[in-house]
Design a protein around this motif. Structure first.
Motif, PDB file in Angstrom:
ATOM      1  N   ALA A  76       0.840  -1.030  -0.047  1.00 48.80           N
ATOM      2  CA  ALA A  76      -0.020  -0.080  -0.174  1.00 48.80           C
ATOM      3  C   ALA A  76       0.742   1.439   0.009  1.00 48.80           C
ATOM      4  O   ALA A  76       0.490   2.230  -0.529  1.00 48.80           O
ATOM      5  CB  ALA A  76      -0.891  -0.019   1.291  1.00 48.80           C
ATOM      6  N   ILE A  77       2.044   1.206   0.713  1.00 50.98           N
ATOM      7  CA  ILE A  77       3.216   2.428   0.761  1.00 50.98           C
ATOM      8  C   ILE A  77       3.506   2.639  -0.592  1.00 50.98           C
ATOM      9  O   ILE A  77       3.725   3.917  -0.988  1.00 50.98           O
ATOM     10  CB  ILE A  77       4.222   2.077   1.845  1.00 50.98           C
ATOM     11  CG1 ILE A  77       3.202   2.212   3.124  1.00 50.98           C
ATOM     12  CG2 ILE A  77       5.122   2.983   1.576  1.00 50.98           C
ATOM     13  CD1 ILE A  77       4.349   1.779   4.256  1.00 50.98           C
ATOM     14  N   MET A  81      -2.836   2.688  -1.570  1.00 53.04           N
ATOM     15  CA  MET A  81      -4.106   1.866  -0.538  1.00 53.04           C
ATOM     16  C   MET A  81      -5.000   1.146  -1.471  1.00 53.04           C
ATOM     17  O   MET A  81      -5.326   1.732  -2.499  1.00 53.04           O
ATOM     18  CB  MET A  81      -4.519   2.747   0.326  1.00 53.04           C
ATOM     19  CG  MET A  81      -3.680   3.226   1.264  1.00 53.04           C
ATOM     20  SD  MET A  81      -4.442   4.579   2.634  1.00 53.04           S
ATOM     21  CE  MET A  81      -5.070   5.749   1.718  1.00 53.04           C
ATOM     22  N   GLU A  82      -5.510   0.119  -1.069  1.00 57.32           N
ATOM     23  CA  GLU A  82      -6.757  -0.532  -1.599  1.00 57.32           C
ATOM     24  C   GLU A  82      -7.856  -0.339  -0.627  1.00 57.32           C
ATOM     25  O   GLU A  82      -7.764  -0.316   0.757  1.00 57.32           O
ATOM     26  CB  GLU A  82      -6.302  -2.077  -1.734  1.00 57.32           C
ATOM     27  CG  GLU A  82      -5.342  -2.346  -2.533  1.00 57.32           C
ATOM     28  CD  GLU A  82      -5.678  -2.237  -4.209  1.00 57.32           C
ATOM     29  OE1 GLU A  82      -7.006  -2.247  -4.340  1.00 57.32           O
ATOM     30  OE2 GLU A  82      -4.926  -2.247  -5.196  1.00 57.32           O
ATOM     31  N   ARG A  85      -9.412  -5.266   2.204  1.00 55.83           N
ATOM     32  CA  ARG A  85      -8.320  -6.011   2.767  1.00 55.83           C
ATOM     33  C   ARG A  85      -7.717  -7.147   2.201  1.00 55.83           C
ATOM     34  O   ARG A  85      -6.267  -7.147   2.035  1.00 55.83           O
ATOM     35  CB  ARG A  85      -8.849  -6.764   4.296  1.00 55.83           C
ATOM     36  CG  ARG A  85      -7.802  -7.270   4.998  1.00 55.83           C
ATOM     37  CD  ARG A  85      -6.573  -6.300   5.521  1.00 55.83           C
ATOM     38  NE  ARG A  85      -5.549  -7.183   5.983  1.00 55.83           N
ATOM     39  CZ  ARG A  85      -5.563  -7.304   7.410  1.00 55.83           C
ATOM     40  NH1 ARG A  85      -6.530  -6.426   8.160  1.00 55.83           N
ATOM     41  NH2 ARG A  85      -4.590  -7.710   7.886  1.00 55.83           N
ATOM     42  N   PRO A  86      -8.462  -8.014   1.527  1.00 58.08           N
ATOM     43  CA  PRO A  86      -7.760  -8.997   0.536  1.00 58.08           C
ATOM     44  C   PRO A  86      -6.829  -8.419  -0.500  1.00 58.08           C
ATOM     45  O   PRO A  86      -5.785  -9.000  -0.713  1.00 58.08           O
ATOM     46  CB  PRO A  86      -8.864  -9.530  -0.241  1.00 58.08           C
ATOM     47  CG  PRO A  86     -10.011  -9.406   0.879  1.00 58.08           C
ATOM     48  CD  PRO A  86      -9.897  -8.349   1.357  1.00 58.08           C
ATOM     49  N   ASN A  87      -7.315  -7.331  -0.986  1.00 57.65           N
ATOM     50  CA  ASN A  87      -6.543  -6.569  -2.007  1.00 57.65           C
ATOM     51  C   ASN A  87      -5.024  -5.907  -1.614  1.00 57.65           C
ATOM     52  O   ASN A  87      -4.157  -6.192  -1.934  1.00 57.65           O
ATOM     53  CB  ASN A  87      -7.049  -5.553  -2.819  1.00 57.65           C
ATOM     54  CG  ASN A  87      -8.165  -6.172  -3.623  1.00 57.65           C
ATOM     55  OD1 ASN A  87      -8.302  -7.304  -3.953  1.00 57.65           O
ATOM     56  ND2 ASN A  87      -9.377  -5.375  -3.965  1.00 57.65           N
ATOM     57  N   TRP A  88      -5.442  -5.320  -0.256  1.00 61.23           N
ATOM     58  CA  TRP A  88      -4.469  -4.735   0.603  1.00 61.23           C
ATOM     59  C   TRP A  88      -3.125  -5.775   0.720  1.00 61.23           C
ATOM     60  O   TRP A  88      -2.092  -5.538   0.729  1.00 61.23           O
ATOM     61  CB  TRP A  88      -4.857  -4.158   1.721  1.00 61.23           C
ATOM     62  CG  TRP A  88      -3.929  -3.360   2.461  1.00 61.23           C
ATOM     63  CD1 TRP A  88      -2.857  -3.642   3.050  1.00 61.23           C
ATOM     64  CD2 TRP A  88      -4.278  -1.885   2.741  1.00 61.23           C
ATOM     65  NE1 TRP A  88      -2.055  -2.608   3.732  1.00 61.23           N
ATOM     66  CE2 TRP A  88      -2.995  -1.425   3.722  1.00 61.23           C
ATOM     67  CE3 TRP A  88      -5.043  -1.017   2.415  1.00 61.23           C
ATOM     68  CZ2 TRP A  88      -2.939  -0.295   4.020  1.00 61.23           C
ATOM     69  CZ3 TRP A  88      -5.151   0.465   2.967  1.00 61.23           C
ATOM     70  CH2 TRP A  88      -3.750   0.712   3.794  1.00 61.23           C
ATOM     71  N   ASP A  89      -3.658  -7.041   1.352  1.00 56.82           N
ATOM     72  CA  ASP A  89      -3.024  -7.991   1.691  1.00 56.82           C
ATOM     73  C   ASP A  89      -2.268  -8.706   0.487  1.00 56.82           C
ATOM     74  O   ASP A  89      -0.977  -9.081   0.525  1.00 56.82           O
ATOM     75  CB  ASP A  89      -3.755  -9.121   2.503  1.00 56.82           C
ATOM     76  CG  ASP A  89      -4.033  -8.781   3.928  1.00 56.82           C
ATOM     77  OD1 ASP A  89      -3.448  -7.963   4.276  1.00 56.82           O
ATOM     78  OD2 ASP A  89      -5.021  -9.628   4.263  1.00 56.82           O
ATOM     79  N   LYS A  90      -2.856  -8.746  -0.551  1.00 56.67           N
ATOM     80  CA  LYS A  90      -2.270  -9.491  -1.826  1.00 56.67           C
ATOM     81  C   LYS A  90      -1.021  -8.599  -2.193  1.00 56.67           C
ATOM     82  O   LYS A  90      -0.058  -9.272  -2.646  1.00 56.67           O
ATOM     83  CB  LYS A  90      -3.392  -9.638  -2.893  1.00 56.67           C
ATOM     84  CG  LYS A  90      -2.799 -10.325  -4.167  1.00 56.67           C
ATOM     85  CD  LYS A  90      -3.856 -10.464  -5.199  1.00 56.67           C
ATOM     86  CE  LYS A  90      -3.278 -11.216  -6.444  1.00 56.67           C
ATOM     87  NZ  LYS A  90      -2.209 -12.260  -6.377  1.00 56.67           N
TER      88      LYS A  90
END
Length: 201
Positions: A76-77, A81-82, A85-90
């Motif tokens: 995300a940095i 950002m997404e 949560r699943p996209n952020w984690d991926k």
């Protein structure tokens, strides 16, 4: 490079004998790549690093990013950002996988640490990946969780209970050095305890 013989003094009944353990290369020889996978909540990596330094082992230690926050937020940095949560984690996992896959592929030995407080799913995956690549694996965990890790341990060359055993394993594999027996004065060499494996050596 020049070779030196690693030796160890062993008491045998009333005499003392010197056993040639192995040939080990002097500085300028192989540097062993050792990847330290697993839990990030204790100082086991520092214990291994200190032990490697004290024994002057030709070892380069590597590991995943051990900052939980950075590991979670790196994608995300860097990429933005997404919303889910699943996209952020991926996107974070994909970035971390570049480091993990590269360093495990480069490793001569992969040490995988499991603690008894947290479930280390990533460590189990790293162990499986290392096994698929044919890497030498050392697992490190408390005896109390041995049953849960029996399949992982079955793929390991060595199963250790503490970080000092990992250091002693590396010292023996690399330089032929053996530490003081864990059983202390109760230790008996196999030939005396169980008989000679080859009666006509």
């Amino acid at each position: 490079s020049a070779l030196s013989i690693s030796t160890m003094m062993i008491s045998a009944t009333s005499t003392t004998r010197i056993i040639k353990r192995c040939f080990s290369s002097t500085p300028g020889g192989k540097v062993w790549q050792v990847y330290l996978s697993g839990e990030i909540h204790s100082d086991w990596r520092e214990v291994i690093a200190d032990g490697v330094q004290k024994k002057n082992l030709p070892v380069r230690l590597t590991s995943p990013n051990t900052s939980h926050e950075d590991s979670d937020d790196c994608g995300a940095i860097i990429l933005g950002m997404e919303e889910k949560r699943p996209n952020w984690d991926k996107i974070g996992a994909n970035l971390n996988n570049i480091r993990t896959k590269t360093l495990i592929k480069d490793a001569d030995v992969v040490v995988v640490r499991f603690g008894d407080k947290y479930r280390q799913w990533n460590a189990a995956f790293d162990a499986g990946y290392a096994a698929a690549l044919g890497k030498s694996i050392i697992t490190l965990h408390p005896p109390g969780i041995s049953h849960m890790l029996k399949e992982v341990n079955a793929s390991a060359s060595v199963v250790c209970e503490d970080a000092e055993q990992v250091v002693d394993t590396l010292a023996y594999v690399i330089k032929g050095e053996l530490s003081t027996p864990r059983d202390g004065d109760d230790f008996v060499p196999i030939a005396e305890r169980l008989g000679a494996g080859n009666p006509n050596p």
